[in-house]
Design a protein around this motif. Structure first.
Motif, short mmCIF file in Angstrom:
data_model
loop_
_atom_site.label_atom_id
_atom_site.label_comp_id
_atom_site.label_asym_id
_atom_site.label_seq_id
_atom_site.Cartn_x
_atom_site.Cartn_y
_atom_site.Cartn_z
N TYR A 1 0.82 -1.20 0.00
CA TYR A 1 0.00 0.00 0.00
C TYR A 1 0.86 1.26 0.00
CZ TYR A 1 -4.36 -2.58 0.93
OH TYR A 1 -5.45 -3.40 0.85
N MET A 2 1.94 1.24 0.80
CA MET A 2 2.83 2.41 0.87
C MET A 2 3.47 2.67 -0.51
SD MET A 2 2.46 3.39 4.01
CE MET A 2 3.79 4.39 4.64
N MET A 3 3.93 1.61 -1.16
CA MET A 3 4.55 1.75 -2.48
C MET A 3 3.52 2.22 -3.51
SD MET A 3 7.84 0.88 -2.48
CE MET A 3 8.23 0.24 -4.10
N LEU A 4 2.33 1.63 -3.48
CA LEU A 4 1.30 1.95 -4.47
C LEU A 4 0.91 3.42 -4.42
CD1 LEU A 4 -0.83 1.14 -6.57
CD2 LEU A 4 -2.34 0.50 -4.67
N LEU A 5 0.61 3.93 -3.23
CA LEU A 5 0.19 5.33 -3.11
C LEU A 5 1.31 6.28 -3.50
CD1 LEU A 5 -2.66 6.44 -2.02
CD2 LEU A 5 -2.24 4.00 -1.71
N SER A 6 2.55 5.90 -3.21
CA SER A 6 3.69 6.75 -3.58
C SER A 6 3.89 6.78 -5.09
CB SER A 6 4.97 6.25 -2.88
OG SER A 6 4.82 6.30 -1.48
N VAL A 7 3.73 5.64 -5.73
CA VAL A 7 3.83 5.57 -7.19
C VAL A 7 2.74 6.44 -7.83
CG1 VAL A 7 3.49 4.05 -9.18
CG2 VAL A 7 4.98 3.34 -7.31
N LEU A 8 1.54 6.40 -7.28
CA LEU A 8 0.44 7.20 -7.83
C LEU A 8 0.71 8.70 -7.68
CD1 LEU A 8 -2.58 5.09 -6.52
CD2 LEU A 8 -1.90 5.39 -8.90
N LEU A 9 1.36 9.10 -6.59
CA LEU A 9 1.71 10.51 -6.43
C LEU A 9 2.73 10.94 -7.47
CD1 LEU A 9 1.61 13.20 -4.97
CD2 LEU A 9 3.21 12.28 -3.26
N VAL A 10 3.75 10.12 -7.68
CA VAL A 10 4.76 10.43 -8.70
C VAL A 10 4.11 10.50 -10.08
CG1 VAL A 10 6.83 9.57 -9.88
CG2 VAL A 10 6.67 9.45 -7.38
N LEU A 11 3.21 9.57 -10.35
CA LEU A 11 2.52 9.54 -11.65
C LEU A 11 1.66 10.79 -11.84
CD1 LEU A 11 2.22 7.64 -14.08
CD2 LEU A 11 0.23 6.64 -12.95
N SER A 12 1.00 11.25 -10.78
CA SER A 12 0.17 12.45 -10.86
C SER A 12 1.01 13.66 -11.25
CB SER A 12 -0.50 12.73 -9.51
OG SER A 12 -1.34 11.69 -9.15
N ILE A 13 2.17 13.79 -10.63
CA ILE A 13 3.07 14.91 -10.94
C ILE A 13 3.57 14.79 -12.37
CG2 ILE A 13 5.26 15.99 -10.31
CD1 ILE A 13 4.70 15.00 -7.41
N PHE A 14 3.85 13.56 -12.80
CA PHE A 14 4.28 13.33 -14.18
C PHE A 14 3.22 13.81 -15.17
CE2 PHE A 14 3.73 10.42 -17.82
CZ PHE A 14 4.88 10.75 -18.55
N PHE A 15 1.95 13.49 -14.92
CA PHE A 15 0.88 13.90 -15.83
C PHE A 15 0.79 15.43 -15.95
CE2 PHE A 15 -1.39 9.68 -15.02
CZ PHE A 15 -1.05 9.19 -16.29
N ILE A 16 1.07 16.13 -14.87
CA ILE A 16 0.99 17.59 -14.88
C ILE A 16 2.03 18.18 -15.83
CG2 ILE A 16 1.36 19.69 -13.50
CD1 ILE A 16 0.15 18.13 -11.11
N PHE A 17 3.24 17.64 -15.80
CA PHE A 17 4.35 18.23 -16.56
C PHE A 17 4.62 17.56 -17.89
CE2 PHE A 17 5.21 19.38 -12.11
CZ PHE A 17 5.36 20.75 -12.26
N SER A 18 3.97 16.43 -18.16
CA SER A 18 4.21 15.71 -19.41
C SER A 18 3.41 16.32 -20.56
CB SER A 18 3.82 14.24 -19.24
OG SER A 18 2.41 14.11 -19.25
N PRO A 19 3.75 15.96 -21.81
CA PRO A 19 2.95 16.40 -22.96
C PRO A 19 1.49 15.96 -22.89
CG PRO A 19 5.06 15.51 -23.68
CD PRO A 19 4.95 15.21 -22.22
N PHE A 20 1.21 14.88 -22.13
CA PHE A 20 -0.17 14.42 -21.96
C PHE A 20 -1.05 15.49 -21.32
CE2 PHE A 20 1.80 9.96 -21.26
CZ PHE A 20 1.83 9.74 -22.63
N GLY A 21 -0.43 16.41 -20.60
CA GLY A 21 -1.19 17.44 -19.87
C GLY A 21 -2.06 18.30 -20.75
N LYS A 22 -1.73 18.39 -22.04
CA LYS A 22 -2.50 19.24 -22.96
C LYS A 22 -3.78 18.56 -23.47
CE LYS A 22 1.64 21.65 -24.66
NZ LYS A 22 2.48 21.94 -25.86
N ILE A 23 -3.87 17.25 -23.30
CA ILE A 23 -5.03 16.52 -23.80
C ILE A 23 -6.27 16.90 -22.98
CG2 ILE A 23 -6.06 14.23 -24.11
CD1 ILE A 23 -3.22 13.13 -24.51
N ARG A 24 -7.37 17.13 -23.68
CA ARG A 24 -8.60 17.52 -23.00
C ARG A 24 -9.46 16.29 -22.69
NH1 ARG A 24 -10.44 22.46 -22.12
NH2 ARG A 24 -8.87 23.37 -23.50
N LEU A 25 -10.11 16.32 -21.53
CA LEU A 25 -11.00 15.23 -21.14
C LEU A 25 -12.36 15.45 -21.81
CD1 LEU A 25 -10.00 15.01 -17.38
CD2 LEU A 25 -9.23 13.58 -19.27
#
Length: 499
Positions: free
Chosen positions: A48-72
């Protein structure tokens, strides 16, 4: 009734079995679920500790990655709700009643009863109490909600898939998700949502009852709690009937206003300067210790490990069990936002608001304890906040606002869940029929009432935490599926640009 899927009927059957077990053999139910929960916490805490930490890193990645421009949604889509209303909806659905229930009680417990590592009733315990509360209600939680909601919103609004958990796994499993395996995934999500919200209804009724007892001397007991749940059920069904753009929208805005009013009272009438100093210091301490707290498992310290099992790992499992409901609701109200805008909003706004809330309420409660004005630490969790108000100016008025806020959060969480359960039971429909929403509203309330009457809420809470483990594996698959789909989407966007 043709719109109702098999997910509805299967889940109802499982609910009847679980509730029946809880009623007919309540002691056995609690013993069995407690033992399984303890095994899951001790054996999978590291996971659980690893999973939640990975999700936090992934969230930050989405903010700064080129994926961030894609509209929902489609490129021309724009948000249905204003940013303020959107944040109010996130806040109400994601935390809601828990902030009032634990706002003063959790930091006080970490300070005076069972600190994570410090000695009780010390300055170190004071600082640690707020830092740990931020950790349990902050970035990791909202990163998890955000990533799951992002996956749902992307497939729902960008790829025109139904609003189902199973639909997000199609890039991996294809058409298999339209058969029995997809039904299994969706049943798990609906089961967790129904029981998770029923548990909150039960605890919410208990705290409203405690507030009414404090204010007006109303008797604490199942009869009063039955009346509270019955009234709230009528109100949240009315709200759910009116839809997202009316009832839930207006209630969410009312929640935020009431919460800010109550927060302002506590800040102004409490130790104001100390609150702001502790907030500034605790934010720094939280960020400075974030990595260490994120991976702490205390493998060589049995006492610290027991604390982690009771608090951090319990919370991580609890939040995961709430992910199907909260994330589906967040996804539903987020159409038209870019991934970057979505992730920044989901990650930062509720985290900062929750952190200041815990600072204001926790610092005020701890200050009363430290000054010897009252021994709040001996009070039950649902009474701590009202005993804290009792030792402040304008206590009656503040307590009235708190009871109204609890009731408002109570109604909003329940009608949001009713909406989501309706979606999941009607093949992912964005506008589930009112009859199915009413049915789920009654079912949630019935579960809460039945288990309250046999003291089965703790066993029910254990059940939800156990259900979090299999759903966490589904979350991992959702991440893989989302990244695979986003890469394909980016290639399509780049190809269009070259044409």
């Amino acid at each position: 009734m043709k719109k109702i899927s098999n997910v509805f009927y299967i889940t109802i059957g499982l609910i009847i079995l679980a509730v029946g077990y809880g009623v007919l053999a309540s002691d056995s139910f609690e013993t069995v679920t407690t033992n399984i929960k303890s095994f899951v916490s001790s054996s999978f805490g590291w996971y659980y500790m690893m999973l939640l930490s990975v999700l936090l890193v992934l969230s930050i990645f989405f903010i700064f990655s080129p994926f961030g421009k894609i509209r929902l949604g489609k490129d021309e889509d724009r948000p249905q709700f204003s940013t303020a209303t959107w944040i109010a909806m996130l806040f109400s659905a994601g935390m809601g009643i828990g902030l009032v229930f634990y706002g003063a009680a959790e930091p006080l417990s970490h300070y005076a009863v069972s600190p994570a590592t410090a000695e009780p009733n010390t300055d170190a315990a004071f600082k640690e109490s707020l830092r740990q509360s931020f950790f349990h209600w902050g970035l990791h939680v909202w990163a998890m909600y955000g990533v799951v909601a992002l996956s749902l919103a992307f497939f729902q609004f960008r790829k025109n898939e139904p609003g189902l958990i199973s639909a997000t796994l199609k890039p991996i499993f294809g058409k298999k998700m339209e058969g029995p395996w997809g039904i299994l995934v969706d049943v798990l999500a609906v089961f967790a949502t129904a029981f998770g919200v029923a548990t909150s209804l039960g605890f919410g009724a208990v705290q409203i009852n405690a507030g009414l007892n404090y204010l007006f001397g109303v008797t604490i007991g199942i009869k009063v709690q039955f009346i509270i749940i019955a009234i709230v059920t009528v109100l949240f069904i009315m709200s759910a009937w009116s839809g997202l753009s009316k009832g839930i929208k207006y209630l969410s805005n009312a929640n935020l206003i009431l919460a800010l009013v109550l927060l302002a009272f506590v800040v102004i009438l409490g130790p104001t300067l100390l609150i702001f100093n502790m907030f500034t210091d605790s934010i720094g301490g939280y960020l400075a210790n974030l990595v260490q707290m994120s991976f702490r498992t205390a493998p060589l310290n049995a006492a610290n490990r027991e604390w982690l099992d009771s608090w951090t790992i319990f919370y991580w499992a609890w939040w995961i069990s709430w992910a199907p409901f909260v994330s589906m609701f967040i996804a539903r109200v987020s159409k038209g936002r870019t991934i970057r805008e979505f992730m920044v909003g989901v990650l930062l706004a509720p985290t900062l608001l929750s952190a200041f809330w815990f600072t204001a309420f926790g610092t005020t409660a701890i200050n009363i304890q430290r000054e010897g004005i009252a021994d709040l630490a001996k009070e039950s969790t649902e009474l701590v906040i009202f005993e804290m108000f009792h030792n402040m100016p304008w206590s009656f008025l503040i307590s009235i606002i708190a009871v109204l806020l609890i009731a408002s959060f109570f109604i909003t969480s329940a009608d949001s869940a009713t909406f989501v359960l309706g979606m999941q039971s009607t093949y992912g429909s964005l506008t589930p029929p009112n009859n199915i929403k009413i049915t789920w509203g009654v079912i949630q309330s019935a579960i809460a009432l039945i288990l309250l009457s046999v003291n089965g809420l703790n066993a029910l809470q254990n059940t939800i935490i156990i259900a979090a483990l299999p759903f966490s594996f589904i979350m991992l698959l959702m991440i893989v599926s989302l990244i695979k789909a986003l890469k394909k989407e980016m290639k399509g966007i780049q190809r269009k640009k070259r044409l």
